[in-house]
Write an enzyme that holds these catalytic residues in place. Structure first.
Site, mmCIF file in Angstrom:
data_model
loop_
_atom_site.group_PDB
_atom_site.id
_atom_site.type_symbol
_atom_site.label_atom_id
_atom_site.label_comp_id
_atom_site.label_asym_id
_atom_site.label_seq_id
_atom_site.Cartn_x
_atom_site.Cartn_y
_atom_site.Cartn_z
ATOM 1 N N ASP A 46 0.850 -1.196 0.000
ATOM 2 C CA ASP A 46 0.000 0.000 0.000
ATOM 3 C C ASP A 46 0.891 1.254 0.000
ATOM 4 O O ASP A 46 0.393 2.377 -0.079
ATOM 5 C CB ASP A 46 -1.013 -0.006 1.156
ATOM 6 C CG ASP A 46 -0.351 0.058 2.514
ATOM 7 O OD1 ASP A 46 0.881 -0.119 2.595
ATOM 8 O OD2 ASP A 46 -1.072 0.282 3.518
ATOM 9 N N SER A 47 2.218 1.043 0.033
ATOM 10 C CA SER A 47 3.151 2.152 -0.205
ATOM 11 C C SER A 47 2.906 2.744 -1.588
ATOM 12 O O SER A 47 3.412 3.813 -1.911
ATOM 13 C CB SER A 47 4.603 1.685 -0.081
ATOM 14 O OG SER A 47 4.839 0.529 -0.848
ATOM 15 N N LYS A 115 -0.840 -9.534 3.044
ATOM 16 C CA LYS A 115 -0.081 -9.059 4.208
ATOM 17 C C LYS A 115 -0.940 -8.053 4.949
ATOM 18 O O LYS A 115 -1.665 -7.270 4.319
ATOM 19 C CB LYS A 115 1.228 -8.411 3.755
ATOM 20 C CG LYS A 115 1.998 -7.735 4.877
ATOM 21 C CD LYS A 115 3.346 -7.226 4.428
ATOM 22 C CE LYS A 115 3.350 -5.815 3.885
ATOM 23 N NZ LYS A 115 2.815 -4.781 4.797
ATOM 24 N N GLU A 117 -0.863 -5.398 8.654
ATOM 25 C CA GLU A 117 0.004 -4.805 9.675
ATOM 26 C C GLU A 117 -0.574 -5.001 11.073
ATOM 27 O O GLU A 117 -1.792 -4.927 11.262
ATOM 28 C CB GLU A 117 0.148 -3.286 9.432
ATOM 29 C CG GLU A 117 0.870 -2.952 8.150
ATOM 30 C CD GLU A 117 1.048 -1.443 7.946
ATOM 31 O OE1 GLU A 117 0.746 -0.658 8.875
ATOM 32 O OE2 GLU A 117 1.487 -1.070 6.847
ATOM 33 N N GLU A 184 9.804 -4.497 10.246
ATOM 34 C CA GLU A 184 10.229 -3.227 9.629
ATOM 35 C C GLU A 184 10.885 -2.328 10.667
ATOM 36 O O GLU A 184 10.308 -2.071 11.743
ATOM 37 C CB GLU A 184 9.007 -2.508 9.006
ATOM 38 C CG GLU A 184 9.404 -1.160 8.395
ATOM 39 C CD GLU A 184 8.374 -0.571 7.452
ATOM 40 O OE1 GLU A 184 7.323 -1.198 7.209
ATOM 41 O OE2 GLU A 184 8.639 0.553 6.966
HETATM 42 O O1 KIV Z 1 3.352 -1.056 1.594
HETATM 43 C C1 KIV Z 1 4.521 -1.468 1.671
HETATM 44 O O2 KIV Z 1 5.309 -1.365 0.734
HETATM 45 C C2 KIV Z 1 4.924 -2.060 2.910
HETATM 46 C C3 KIV Z 1 6.365 -1.943 3.236
HETATM 47 C C4 KIV Z 1 6.616 -0.625 3.862
HETATM 48 C C5 KIV Z 1 6.793 -3.026 4.121
HETATM 49 O O3 KIV Z 1 4.121 -2.529 3.664
#
Ligand code: KIV
Length: 283
Positions: A46-47, A115, A117, A184
């Site tokens: 989500d980056s 994934k 968080e 992270e």
């Molecule tokens: O969204 C992403 O790229 C991530 C990384 C910061 C680990 O979750």
């Protein structure tokens, strides 16, 4: 053609001490470059909110944004293990929401895993999604979606008290059914302890060497993302500079009529005389 990895291959790599390579990608070309380079995994993070959509953080990213980018990445990397990142708001509200949204990543974008968080506070979500038959990757330490609570994009687990909390989170994430864990921005000493303690693969982004593999954000390592560069980034290229210079050269060529050249145009097949006759019809 390289065989696409499965979660079993990733687990086997941990057992053998073979490091896994993991990169973010958000679109077709980047995904196909990653596959051509032989990356073990891709994360459609989500980056993308910051790297591609120009937001200040990841919070505004929607499920539809993620699905659309995951689809493009899958088209670009059909033979790579791809992880879809659940955006803020897609799993926090209820276990049911979490499962419905996780299923979208598999049904609509052919992801191999998702994934999410967080530690203990998302345990019921991790359990519900993995009970639905989906491979779940946990993610603790610096968690960008809750960086407001963490006081910004700051390293975590640097004192004994907070490191202990992260160890408890990591153990519970594995017990809830997660098949891998991303750490992270935590100290390598803590990474090493967690990677040895857990039987699932433990990966690092800014968490040092002693674990089962590394993740990097493509925009950071390629020098495309210009807003800021975290300490843990190694820059392998200066793509922003290359692109900006190419655009400048193009502007200069156009303004000075150096582009297009003769080799860039489609010449007429009929004679100029015939063309001129035809032009006259419009005079
Ligand atoms: O969204 C992403 O790229 C991530 C990384 C910061 C680990 O979750």
């Amino acid at each position: 053609m390289v065989k696409k990895k499965t979660i079993l291959d990733l687990e086997e790599m941990k057992k053998k001490g073979e490091k896994a390579t993991w990169i973010t990608a958000y679109d077709f070309p980047m995904a196909s470059f990653a596959e051509q380079a032989g990356l073990d995994m891709i994360l459609v993070g989500d980056s993308l909110g910051m790297v591609v959509l120009g937001y200040k953080g990841t919070v505004p990213v929607t499920m539809d944004d993620c699905i659309s980018h995951c689809q493009a990445v899958r088209r670009g990397a059909p033979n790579t293990f791809v992880v879809g990142d659940m955006p803020f708001g897609s799993y926090q509200v209820s276990d049911e929401d979490a499962v419905v949204n996780a299923c979208r990543f598999l049904k609509e974008a052919d992801m191999d895993a998702i994934k999410l968080e967080g530690g203990r506070r998302v345990i019921s979500k991790i359990k519900a999604i993995s009970d639905a038959g989906i491979v779940v990757f946990g993610h603790i330490g610096l968690t960008p979606q809750s960086s407001g609570q963490q006081g910004g994009f700051k390293a975590q687990g640097r004192d004994v008290g907070s490191a202990r909390e992260l160890i408890v989170d990591a153990i519970q994430i594995q017990e809830a059914g997660a098949r891998a864990l991303l750490l992270e921005a935590v100290p390598p000493e803590l990474t090493e302890f967690i990677a040895k303690k857990l039987s699932i693969p433990v990966y690092s982004i800014g968490a040092g060497l002693p674990c089962d593999g590394q993740l990097m954000i493509c925009g950071d390592m390629l020098g495309m993302f210009q807003a800021f560069t975290p300490k843990f980034v190694k820059k392998y290229a200066s793509v922003a500079e290359v692109i900006t210079n190419a655009f400048k050269e193009y502007v200069d060529d156009v303004k000075n009529e150096r582009f297009p050249e003769d080799k860039h145009v489609y010449h007429a097949k009929d004679s100029m005389e015939d063309f001129e006759k035809m032009f006259k019809e419009f005079e």
